[in-house]
Design an enzyme around this catalytic site. Structure first.
Site, PDB file in Angstrom:
ATOM      1  CG  ASP A  21      87.452  39.511  48.090  1.00 53.51           C
ATOM      2  OD1 ASP A  21      87.924  40.549  48.581  1.00 53.51           O
ATOM      3  OD2 ASP A  21      86.399  39.507  47.404  1.00 53.51           O
TER       4      ASP A  21
ATOM      5  CD  GLU B 196      86.952  41.376  52.761  1.00 50.54           C
ATOM      6  OE1 GLU B 196      87.041  42.615  52.751  1.00 50.54           O
ATOM      7  OE2 GLU B 196      86.553  40.736  51.771  1.00 50.54           O
TER       8      GLU B 196
ATOM      9  CG  HIS C 167      92.812  46.739  49.085  1.00 47.42           C
ATOM     10  ND1 HIS C 167      92.992  45.762  50.051  1.00 47.42           N
ATOM     11  CD2 HIS C 167      91.750  46.337  48.354  1.00 47.42           C
ATOM     12  CE1 HIS C 167      92.088  44.824  49.898  1.00 47.42           C
ATOM     13  NE2 HIS C 167      91.311  45.140  48.875  1.00 47.42           N
ATOM     14  CG  ASP C 168      88.826  47.137  50.589  1.00 51.40           C
ATOM     15  OD1 ASP C 168      89.023  47.471  49.417  1.00 51.40           O
ATOM     16  OD2 ASP C 168      88.583  45.963  50.934  1.00 51.40           O
TER      17      ASP C 168
HETATM   18  C1  NOJ Z   1      86.858  43.023  49.421  1.00 55.02           C
HETATM   19  C2  NOJ Z   1      88.068  43.612  48.753  1.00 55.02           C
HETATM   20  O1  NOJ Z   1      89.033  43.899  49.720  1.00 55.02           O
HETATM   21  C3  NOJ Z   1      87.585  44.817  47.998  1.00 55.02           C
HETATM   22  O2  NOJ Z   1      88.644  45.597  47.511  1.00 55.02           O
HETATM   23  C4  NOJ Z   1      86.672  44.367  46.900  1.00 55.02           C
HETATM   24  O3  NOJ Z   1      86.116  45.498  46.269  1.00 55.02           O
HETATM   25  C5  NOJ Z   1      85.532  43.494  47.429  1.00 55.02           C
HETATM   26  N1  NOJ Z   1      85.948  42.548  48.409  1.00 55.02           N
HETATM   27  C6  NOJ Z   1      84.896  42.724  46.304  1.00 55.02           C
HETATM   28  O4  NOJ Z   1      85.753  41.733  45.854  1.00 55.02           O
END
Ligand code: NOJ
Length: 571
Positions: free
Chosen positions: A221, A278, A351-352
């Protein structure tokens, strides 16, 4: 081939593999994570086996055969660790404990074993840029300026004007310590201080803990934020006008690779695991240092196509603009070009993100056709397809009425930002409904029974009201469903050298209605064409001559493309 030719060929191959170790010769040389898709699960919304209203690990285990039916080789689980859930698990209070909401360590071990029996690996999420403010490390760190963990987080006497990713200041005053701490994301997610070797070691230990438990790799992440630039460490300057988004100040700054190389040495080296970071600010020319055998990770998520509607990637929802197809296609083609010698995940949802059928097609498009059209692209670009739960059913956005109905912290942040910029409640809600992360987080729809078969209790987030017509049970029985189309596409890709490792070339890049590209390997060729409009479109040339239709979202064939039609032809 005589002996001499054989030796010459072997030398060429050996040299090529040495010079560019990620070079792809054919499907047989690929690693396991390149050969099959990955299925992403948001455990909180997948299946609740206890009646608590929250999904759990046993729910994932129970559905492994369903997941297997999609031809996947791995499951990425978003965080299931102990957490106050301010950011739904991305705020971790204990890196090596399972949150009781999700079950027990025995449940995790059972999941790994059952998945392994089906030849599926479990990829877990590492959230190492920040922890929860309820993590014992932070509780100790904030207690005084001279405790043993005093510099495990980033503390300053003065704050800057930086805006956090979820809105509001990126700094929070802490009364107890009389200082500000930095939080790139929510106030409850203080950034860890990677400059401190003890912090880094504690994080590596946590990662290795999950490998010992049988995890097959990691999704890492927000990793681009771990290094705060030296100029910042030396004096916390205010950002210049217009650049006060914390992202612009700290993403992918000098020195980050030193940390990452150590991370790789301590955790990844020598193990047959899959690592996907990510990393949304790594430029194509930087890829060799980041991915592949001379980089850090196997691959990384970049955001250019999913952020196409935001200028300069600022991700302020009410600044979004309509998507031009040629620009969207360019992001995909640029990514394909950037990874000719390496590898990217292919994805439209996670999920984002909002549901892709509501983003990339006109609102009047038939959603089932649109879901199949996007799936066609997902499985035929070069890279590992990532399917996000529900995407394989053709889920649409679930627009809740009021901001109070939203759980997602970023939706509330974006709403406040829009209101502060003068938008009315109605205007601000229009953007929240379109882009909210909760669109992806509504419970999985298993059948037409109460709560879509997700829970016998009260679901933590409302079930989408289309669940009686869009669910696994109905789509299982419908040969023409989005679900069965995904299964066909997955089987096609998994058995096709051309689709797995063939070259990519885009045709007619300036066409604003059609996306057309080829994949070629040796003498084999596949051509994919997708109509992004809601009307018939003539083909720019006789591109399918001499080829046979392999799959499409309409049963029959025409010499033009109908509304939202997607086709795959091969020679
Ligand atoms: C990226 C994650 O995919 C997201 O869901 C999260 O809110 C942020 N990073 C902070 O960890």
């Amino acid at each position: 081939m005589n002996r001499r030719e054989f030796i010459k060929g072997a030398i060429v191959l050996t040299v090529a593999a040495y010079v560019s170790p990620t070079i792809v010769f054919g499907a047989e040389n690929l690693r396991w994570w390149q050969k099959k898709p990955v299925y992403q699960i948001y455990p909180k919304s997948f299946l609740d086996t206890t009646g608590s209203g929250t999904g759990d690990l046993r729910g994932v285990t129970r559905k492994l055969d369903y997941i297997k039916s999609l031809g996947v080789g791995a499951i990425w689980l978003t965080p299931f660790y102990e957490s106050p859930m301010i950011d739904n698990g991305y705020d971790i209070a204990n890196y090596t404990a399972i949150d009781p909401r999700f079950g027990t360590m025995a449940d995790f071990e059972e999941l790994v074993a059952e998945a392994k029996a089906r030849d599926i690996k479990i990829i877990v999420d590492l959230v190492f840029n920040h922890s929860s403010d309820k993590h014992p490390w932070f509780i100790e760190s904030k207690s005084s300026r001279d405790n043993p963990k005093a510099d495990w987080y980033i503390w300053r006497d003065e704050k800057t004007n930086w805006r956090g990713i979820f809105g509001g200041s990126a700094w929070q005053w802490c009364e107890e310590r009389g200082q500000y701490y930095l939080h790139t994301f929510a106030t409850a997610q203080p950034d860890l201080n990677w400059e401190n070797p003890a912090v880094r070691q504690a994080l590596y230990d946590a990662a290795n803990f999950w490998l010992d438990k049988g995890a097959g790799g990691f999704r890492i992440d927000a990793i681009v934020y771990i290094k705060k630039p030296a100029k910042f460490l030396d004096g916390t300057p205010d950002a210049p006008d217009g650049t006060c988004a914390v992202h612009n100040m700290i993403a992918n700054t000098d020195g980050i690779l030193d940390f990452l190389r150590e991370f790789k040495r301590e955790v990844f080296d020598g193990k047959d695991i899959f690592t996907v970071a990510e990393a949304n600010s790594v430029k194509p020319e930087e890829l060799p240092a980041w991915v592949g055998s001379r980089g850090i990770f196997n691959t990384l998520f970049e955001f250019s196509h999913v952020n196409i509607m935001f200028k300069n990637g600022d991700e302020v929802w009410h600044h979004s603009h309509p998507i031009r197809l040629s620009e969207f296609k360019k992001t995909l083609s640029d990514s394909q070009a950037a990874t000719r010698d390496s590898w990217y995940p292919i994805y439209f949802e996670n999920h984002d993100r909002a549901r892709s059928v509501n983003i990339y097609f006109p609102s009047s498009a038939d959603k089932k056709l649109a879901a199949k059209a996007l799936a066609t692209i997902l499985f035929t670009l070069r890279g590992t397809p990532f399917i996000y739960q529900g995407e394989e059913l053709g889920y649409e956005n679930a627009a809740f009425k009021s901001i109070d109905d939203y759980d997602d912290i970023s939706s509330r942040g974006q709403y406040n930002l829009a209101r502060a910029d003068g938008l009315s409640d109605k205007e601000a809600m229009r953007f929240v409904q379109k882009f909210s992360r909760d669109n992806a987080r509504t419970p999985m729809q298993w059948d037409s029974s109460k709560n879509a078969g997700f829970t016998s209790g009260k679901p933590w987030l409302p079930v989408h009201d289309d669940f009686k017509t869009c669910n696994v049970s109905i789509e299982e029985r419908d040969g023409d469903s989005v679900l069965n189309f995904y299964r066909r596409l997955s089987a096609l890709r998994n058995s096709s050298d051309v689709l797995i490792s063939g070259d990519y070339a885009e045709l007619y890049p300036n066409n604003e209605e059609l996306y057309i590209y080829t994949r070629t390997l040796g003498g084999k060729k596949i051509i994919v064409a997708v109509n992004f409009t809601t009307h018939d479109v003539k083909l720019p040339a006789k591109i399918f001559d001499g080829m046979k239709k392999i799959l499409g979202n309409y049963a029959d064939e025409k010499n033009y493309l109908r509304a939202t039609e997607a086709v795959i032809y091969g020679n």
